[in-house]
Design a protein around this motif. Structure first.
Motif, short mmCIF file in Angstrom:
data_model
loop_
_atom_site.label_atom_id
_atom_site.label_comp_id
_atom_site.label_asym_id
_atom_site.label_seq_id
_atom_site.Cartn_x
_atom_site.Cartn_y
_atom_site.Cartn_z
N ASN A 221 33.05 68.04 62.66
CA ASN A 221 31.75 68.57 63.09
C ASN A 221 30.62 68.24 62.10
N ASN A 222 30.93 67.73 60.91
CA ASN A 222 29.90 67.34 59.95
C ASN A 222 29.80 65.82 59.76
N ASP A 223 30.48 65.06 60.59
CA ASP A 223 30.48 63.59 60.46
C ASP A 223 29.48 62.96 61.42
N TYR A 224 28.20 63.14 61.13
CA TYR A 224 27.13 62.71 62.02
C TYR A 224 26.93 61.21 62.05
N ASN A 225 27.00 60.54 60.92
CA ASN A 225 26.64 59.13 60.85
C ASN A 225 27.83 58.20 60.65
N LEU A 226 29.02 58.70 60.92
CA LEU A 226 30.20 57.86 60.77
C LEU A 226 30.72 57.45 62.14
N LEU B 157 50.56 60.86 53.86
CA LEU B 157 49.65 61.84 53.25
C LEU B 157 48.63 62.25 54.31
N VAL B 158 48.51 63.57 54.53
CA VAL B 158 47.56 64.11 55.49
C VAL B 158 46.56 64.99 54.73
N ILE B 159 45.28 64.66 54.88
CA ILE B 159 44.22 65.42 54.21
C ILE B 159 43.15 65.79 55.23
N SER B 160 42.25 66.67 54.84
CA SER B 160 41.15 67.04 55.71
C SER B 160 40.03 67.67 54.89
N ASP B 161 38.88 67.72 55.51
CA ASP B 161 37.74 68.48 54.99
C ASP B 161 37.42 68.16 53.52
N SER B 162 37.27 66.87 53.24
CA SER B 162 36.87 66.46 51.90
C SER B 162 35.36 66.55 51.72
N HIS B 163 34.61 66.57 52.81
CA HIS B 163 33.16 66.78 52.79
C HIS B 163 32.42 65.94 51.75
N GLY B 164 32.75 64.65 51.73
CA GLY B 164 32.04 63.72 50.86
C GLY B 164 32.50 63.70 49.42
N ARG B 165 33.43 64.58 49.07
CA ARG B 165 33.93 64.60 47.69
C ARG B 165 35.10 63.62 47.58
N ASN B 166 34.73 62.35 47.57
CA ASN B 166 35.74 61.30 47.58
C ASN B 166 36.50 61.18 46.27
N ASP B 167 35.96 61.79 45.21
CA ASP B 167 36.73 61.87 43.96
C ASP B 167 37.98 62.73 44.19
N ASP C 181 52.95 55.53 52.86
CA ASP C 181 53.04 54.51 53.90
C ASP C 181 51.94 54.65 54.94
N MET C 182 51.23 55.80 54.91
CA MET C 182 50.13 56.03 55.84
C MET C 182 49.27 57.15 55.28
N LEU C 183 47.95 57.05 55.56
CA LEU C 183 47.00 58.11 55.20
C LEU C 183 46.33 58.59 56.48
N ILE C 184 46.30 59.92 56.66
CA ILE C 184 45.63 60.52 57.81
C ILE C 184 44.59 61.49 57.29
N HIS C 185 43.36 61.36 57.79
CA HIS C 185 42.27 62.28 57.43
C HIS C 185 41.83 62.97 58.72
N CYS C 186 41.90 64.30 58.74
CA CYS C 186 41.62 65.09 59.94
C CYS C 186 40.16 65.49 60.08
N GLY C 187 39.26 64.75 59.47
CA GLY C 187 37.83 64.94 59.72
C GLY C 187 37.08 65.73 58.68
N ASP C 188 35.77 65.73 58.86
CA ASP C 188 34.78 66.18 57.89
C ASP C 188 34.89 65.35 56.61
N VAL C 189 34.82 64.05 56.84
CA VAL C 189 34.80 63.05 55.77
C VAL C 189 33.42 63.07 55.12
N GLU C 190 32.38 63.09 55.95
CA GLU C 190 30.95 63.11 55.64
C GLU C 190 30.41 61.79 55.11
#
Length: 173
Positions: free
Chosen positions: A61-66, A9-19, A32-41
């Protein structure tokens, strides 16, 4: 099931909306694997806790404190994979810089985010993938998207986008 067979599963740009992240994981079923392409927040540890498989996550570019790497290079089967957010490659102007970097570094598959738009380009030298955004899509239909990568019994990769059917999405339809 073959040793080679995998479902990623490849996801991106969830911007803190972990729901939304949790909802997509529930919707797609076993992976079998999870890939997140950033802007997790926020919530990178929470996202890791949602799955019982390897997780690759990069900073956007929005992941300042991670404490996430700017890029990750690893193998999926026989494929050398690069995961980046994409902003440092100016992906809003196209994927040429990503492609050039991949070719210079013998990368088979590049996964990126940042544009919030699903994208698949497969050529004989490199495959470029963007899952779109699970939370803030920007393509014309504005449907939240993710990408599924499957490795078949022969070790060949196949890709397809899916739509995340969130409660919000259901209300929009």
């Amino acid at each position: 099931m073959s040793e080679n067979k995998m479902r990623i599963l490849v996801i991106s740009d969830s911007h803190g909306r972990n729901d939304d992240v949790a909802g997509v994981i529930e919707q797609v079923g076993p992976i079998d694997m999870l890939i997140h392409c950033g802007d997790v927040e926020r919530g990178d540890d929470y996202i890791r806790s949602l799955v019982d498989c390897p997780v690759h996550m990069v900073s956007g570019n929005n992941d300042y404190n991670l404490d996430l790497p700017a890029q990750d290079i690893f193998n999926i089967g026989d494929y050398k994979v690069l995961v980046v957010h994409g902003h440092t490659f100016y992906v809003y102007r196209g994927v040429e810089r990503l492609k050039q970097y991949a070719l210079q570094n013998n990368i088979d598959i590049v996964m990126f985010g940042h544009t919030h738009k699903p994208y698949i380009e497969i050529d004989e030298d490199v495959t470029i993938l963007n899952p779109g955004s699970v939370s803030y899509p920007r393509q014309p239909d504005h449907m939240p998207t993710f990408l599924i990568m499957e490795i078949d019994d022969e070790g060949e990769a196949h890709y397809g986008h899916g739509y995340y059917k969130s409660k919000f999405t259901e209300l929009k339809i």
